[in-house]
Design a protein around this motif. Structure first.
Motif, PDB file in Angstrom:
ATOM      1  N   GLY A 134       2.210   9.309  -6.123  1.00 54.25           N
ATOM      2  CA  GLY A 134       2.546  10.736  -5.709  1.00 54.25           C
ATOM      3  C   GLY A 134       2.012  11.140  -4.452  1.00 54.25           C
ATOM      4  N   ARG A 135       1.422  10.483  -3.725  1.00 46.79           N
ATOM      5  CA  ARG A 135       0.996  10.739  -2.313  1.00 46.79           C
ATOM      6  C   ARG A 135       1.960  10.401  -1.377  1.00 46.79           C
ATOM      7  NH1 ARG A 135      -4.573   7.602  -1.871  1.00 46.79           N
ATOM      8  NH2 ARG A 135      -4.611   8.668   0.092  1.00 46.79           N
ATOM      9  N   GLU A 136       3.242  11.064  -1.555  1.00 51.18           N
ATOM     10  CA  GLU A 136       4.415  10.815  -0.534  1.00 51.18           C
ATOM     11  C   GLU A 136       4.106  10.772   0.766  1.00 51.18           C
ATOM     12  OE1 GLU A 136       6.369  13.501  -2.900  1.00 51.18           O
ATOM     13  OE2 GLU A 136       6.610  12.127  -4.409  1.00 51.18           O
ATOM     14  N   THR A 137       3.184  12.014   1.222  1.00 52.10           N
ATOM     15  CA  THR A 137       2.970  12.114   2.622  1.00 52.10           C
ATOM     16  C   THR A 137       2.141  10.997   3.100  1.00 52.10           C
ATOM     17  OG1 THR A 137       2.938  14.580   2.201  1.00 52.10           O
ATOM     18  CG2 THR A 137       1.791  13.741   4.317  1.00 52.10           C
ATOM     19  N   ASP A 138       1.237  10.480   2.521  1.00 52.97           N
ATOM     20  CA  ASP A 138       0.442   9.229   2.859  1.00 52.97           C
ATOM     21  C   ASP A 138       1.304   8.026   3.126  1.00 52.97           C
ATOM     22  OD1 ASP A 138      -1.828  10.735   3.372  1.00 52.97           O
ATOM     23  OD2 ASP A 138      -2.400  10.181   1.255  1.00 52.97           O
ATOM     24  N   GLY A 158       0.861  -1.421   0.019  1.00 59.13           N
ATOM     25  CA  GLY A 158       0.107   0.013   0.033  1.00 59.13           C
ATOM     26  C   GLY A 158       0.873   1.238  -0.090  1.00 59.13           C
ATOM     27  N   ALA A 159       2.000   1.401   0.479  1.00 57.99           N
ATOM     28  CA  ALA A 159       2.751   2.419   0.806  1.00 57.99           C
ATOM     29  C   ALA A 159       3.392   2.524  -0.360  1.00 57.99           C
ATOM     30  CB  ALA A 159       3.825   2.316   2.043  1.00 57.99           C
ATOM     31  N   ASN A 160       3.762   1.639  -1.369  1.00 59.95           N
ATOM     32  CA  ASN A 160       4.409   1.490  -2.587  1.00 59.95           C
ATOM     33  C   ASN A 160       3.379   2.300  -3.499  1.00 59.95           C
ATOM     34  OD1 ASN A 160       6.558   1.395  -4.545  1.00 59.95           O
ATOM     35  ND2 ASN A 160       5.307  -0.368  -5.318  1.00 59.95           N
ATOM     36  N   GLU A 161       2.320   1.743  -3.286  1.00 63.71           N
ATOM     37  CA  GLU A 161       1.178   2.285  -4.359  1.00 63.71           C
ATOM     38  C   GLU A 161       0.869   3.758  -4.146  1.00 63.71           C
ATOM     39  OE1 GLU A 161      -2.075  -0.222  -3.673  1.00 63.71           O
ATOM     40  OE2 GLU A 161      -1.325  -1.816  -4.624  1.00 63.71           O
ATOM     41  N   LEU A 162       0.878   4.134  -2.712  1.00 62.68           N
ATOM     42  CA  LEU A 162       0.753   5.617  -2.543  1.00 62.68           C
ATOM     43  C   LEU A 162       1.999   6.565  -3.140  1.00 62.68           C
ATOM     44  CD1 LEU A 162      -0.572   5.241   1.136  1.00 62.68           C
ATOM     45  CD2 LEU A 162      -1.883   6.129  -0.835  1.00 62.68           C
ATOM     46  N   ALA A 163       2.996   5.896  -2.810  1.00 66.69           N
ATOM     47  CA  ALA A 163       4.055   6.644  -3.481  1.00 66.69           C
ATOM     48  C   ALA A 163       4.103   6.682  -5.173  1.00 66.69           C
ATOM     49  CB  ALA A 163       5.598   6.048  -3.276  1.00 66.69           C
ATOM     50  N   VAL A 164       3.741   5.609  -5.539  1.00 70.47           N
ATOM     51  CA  VAL A 164       3.605   5.545  -7.147  1.00 70.47           C
ATOM     52  C   VAL A 164       2.592   6.617  -7.688  1.00 70.47           C
ATOM     53  CG1 VAL A 164       2.600   4.297  -9.259  1.00 70.47           C
ATOM     54  CG2 VAL A 164       4.531   3.444  -7.419  1.00 70.47           C
TER      55      VAL A 164
END
Length: 111
Positions: free
Chosen positions: A35-39, A27-33
């Protein structure tokens, strides 16, 4: 040392938690992809907050497994002179009538 039942429960808990952590990493990787770096950073902070406890639990399980293995080994070595192994008769496939012929052998013909 943990009892056998407690060790089994502990193993299951750690595996369930590991599955949760793997899901959070995905999930963290998907958020980073996305562009939701804060999340993504918040998710990583949640993961790292739990990891020290989980690593300690894994170490505890491994230590209990090692102790159990040592005890089994010691018991087997101690009792081995009193309980000699009986050799198991090996089946001979060539004498087995139920064996089907191999592709190299012609099948018997019925007259």
């Amino acid at each position: 040392m943990l009892s056998s039942a407690a060790l089994q429960r502990r193993r299951q808990e750690v595996l369930i938690n590991a599955g949760t952590v793997y899901g959070l990493i995905i999930g963290a990787n998907e958020l980073a992809v996305q562009g939701r770096e804060t999340d993504a950073l918040k998710a990583l902070a949640t993961i790292t907050g739990a990891l020290s406890f989980e690593i300690d639990a894994i170490r505890e399980i491994l230590a209990a497994e090692r102790e159990a293995a040592k005890a089994r080994d010691l018991t087997q070595r101690t009792l081995a002179p009193f309980f000699p192994r009986v050799p198991v008769e090996e089946p001979h496939a060539a004498n087995d009538e139920a064996q089907s012929p191999s592709p190299e052998q012609p099948s018997p013909t019925v007259a």
